[in-house]
Design a protein around this motif. Sequence first.
Motif, PDB file in Angstrom:
ATOM      1  N   GLY A 197       0.822  -1.213   0.000  1.00 51.82           N
ATOM      2  CA  GLY A 197       0.000   0.000   0.000  1.00 51.82           C
ATOM      3  C   GLY A 197       0.856   1.262   0.000  1.00 51.82           C
ATOM      4  N   CYS A 198       1.901   1.274   0.830  1.00 53.43           N
ATOM      5  CA  CYS A 198       2.781   2.450   0.865  1.00 53.43           C
ATOM      6  C   CYS A 198       3.501   2.634  -0.464  1.00 53.43           C
ATOM      7  CB  CYS A 198       3.801   2.299   1.995  1.00 53.43           C
ATOM      8  SG  CYS A 198       3.083   2.347   3.661  1.00 53.43           S
ATOM      9  N   GLY A 199       3.898   1.539  -1.106  1.00 50.35           N
ATOM     10  CA  GLY A 199       4.545   1.656  -2.416  1.00 50.35           C
ATOM     11  C   GLY A 199       3.608   2.231  -3.462  1.00 50.35           C
ATOM     12  N   TRP A 200       2.342   1.800  -3.447  1.00 49.48           N
ATOM     13  CA  TRP A 200       1.382   2.343  -4.424  1.00 49.48           C
ATOM     14  C   TRP A 200       1.165   3.831  -4.188  1.00 49.48           C
ATOM     15  CZ3 TRP A 200      -3.433   4.640  -4.227  1.00 49.48           C
ATOM     16  CH2 TRP A 200      -4.139   4.707  -5.421  1.00 49.48           C
ATOM     17  N   LEU A 201       1.012   4.233  -2.889  1.00 47.33           N
ATOM     18  CA  LEU A 201       0.823   5.654  -2.585  1.00 47.33           C
ATOM     19  C   LEU A 201       2.048   6.477  -2.986  1.00 47.33           C
ATOM     20  CD1 LEU A 201      -0.901   5.416   0.925  1.00 47.33           C
ATOM     21  CD2 LEU A 201      -1.983   6.004  -1.269  1.00 47.33           C
ATOM     22  N   PHE A 202       3.263   5.973  -2.693  1.00 48.01           N
ATOM     23  CA  PHE A 202       4.463   6.726  -3.044  1.00 48.01           C
ATOM     24  C   PHE A 202       4.598   6.877  -4.556  1.00 48.01           C
ATOM     25  CE2 PHE A 202       9.023   6.923  -3.959  1.00 48.01           C
ATOM     26  CZ  PHE A 202       9.378   8.022  -3.186  1.00 48.01           C
ATOM     27  N   ALA A 203       4.269   5.802  -5.294  1.00 47.22           N
ATOM     28  CA  ALA A 203       4.390   5.881  -6.747  1.00 47.22           C
ATOM     29  C   ALA A 203       3.405   6.873  -7.333  1.00 47.22           C
ATOM     30  CB  ALA A 203       4.174   4.484  -7.356  1.00 47.22           C
ATOM     31  N   HIS A 204       2.155   6.935  -6.832  1.00 47.72           N
ATOM     32  CA  HIS A 204       1.142   7.804  -7.442  1.00 47.72           C
ATOM     33  C   HIS A 204       1.166   9.218  -6.884  1.00 47.72           C
ATOM     34  CE1 HIS A 204      -0.405   3.889  -8.755  1.00 47.72           C
ATOM     35  NE2 HIS A 204      -1.090   4.559  -9.685  1.00 47.72           N
ATOM     36  N   LEU A 205       1.727   9.410  -5.671  1.00 44.47           N
ATOM     37  CA  LEU A 205       1.722  10.750  -5.086  1.00 44.47           C
ATOM     38  C   LEU A 205       3.066  11.464  -5.200  1.00 44.47           C
ATOM     39  CD1 LEU A 205      -0.340  10.116  -1.825  1.00 44.47           C
ATOM     40  CD2 LEU A 205      -1.151  11.013  -4.022  1.00 44.47           C
TER      41      LEU A 205
END
Length: 406
Positions: free
Chosen positions: A123-131
């Motif tokens: 989840g943190c990886g997805w947020l970091f990639a999109h934000l």
Amino acid sequence: MAMEHPRGSGAGGGDGCLTVAVRMPVRIVAFAVVLPLRLLWDAVATAGRGAGAGLRWTWRRLLFPPLRVLGVALAWLWRTLVVIPVVFLARYLVAVPLVALWRYVLAPVGRGIGWALRQSGRGCGWLFAHLVVLPLAALWRYVLLPVGRGIRAALAGLGNGASWLGHYLLVVPARLLWHSLLVPVTVFLVRYVVAVPLVALWRYVLAPAGRGIVWTLRQTGRGLAWLLATLVVLPLSFTWRRIVVPVTREIGTALGFAWRAAGYVSRAVGRGLKWLVRVTVVVPAAWVWRWTGAPAVRALRAAGRWYGRAVHAPLKEAVAEARRTLRQLRAETRRALFGAPTSKQLPPRRPGVEPGAFGPAPEQDTADALLADAPAPTPFPAPRHRRPQNPDLSPDLAKRQPPSHR
């Protein structure tokens, strides 16, 4: 044992007068000094060999067997009283609880924590990639990269103009000034102000003075070497060759001769002492043993054999016969009081069980089974080291189900 020098005989053998004059006194003095030392050495060596043999026999026959038995007993006591209890306690108080704690507590908790961390990491990886990553990539691609290219082109044009101006306003005039004025003036000054005076100074002043100093030092060294060879080396060489070497050789030869002669004397003294001990101690002791000790030992052995045949064997046979009679009397009394034993049938053999493993043995133990008044053996329980799997579970969950260690 020749007394003359091995290289010649007397004064006509090629030796000097000093060698002939020193030889006999030195040999006599060396023999008088070395003889007590050689006797003491031979006595100490003989005593050492005897003591070593005695110590080896004492160790092999008296000390090593009880020490070996004591070591085996101590090892057995250590293993029985320390090692086995410690291993047992360590296994059932430390290892088994730690394995159970790891298998049923720590491992499941660790797997749960790992799964939670993996899910949170995704989840943190997805947020970091999109934000963060995607906005920064768009900013670099569509804003910073075009601006950087424009700045680089402007700076390249300014650099080209500045390099053209610097070349034609600074480099070209400096090059003309260096080749037309500075190089000729420098070459003239270095050649006629520095090089020519230095060459003249070396050729006409320093070189002749150096050759004169070298010649003077060479002649002085030759004179000093001649004086040293004449006043020091020749006397020392003569003294070494004519006095020190012959005297030293004669002293060494005299010491060797005295050591060999003392060896002969020592061996003669040893043979005499051996003969004296043999005549005064060994032969009387052997005679006493042959005519007193050996007959006494043979008589004791004969008495022991007679006691074994005439007393001990009949007494042992009588005790055995009495035991057999007492056993028969006890059997007759039991039969008269309780009657003869009745025959009993063996229990049926269970299928799949080896005879003699958990029940009575086969034919050779049938008589003992008939005489023994014991109930039929109970059936052996099924092993409980595995938990039956639930048929409702899926195969994967059934494989993951932990085994039972009751």
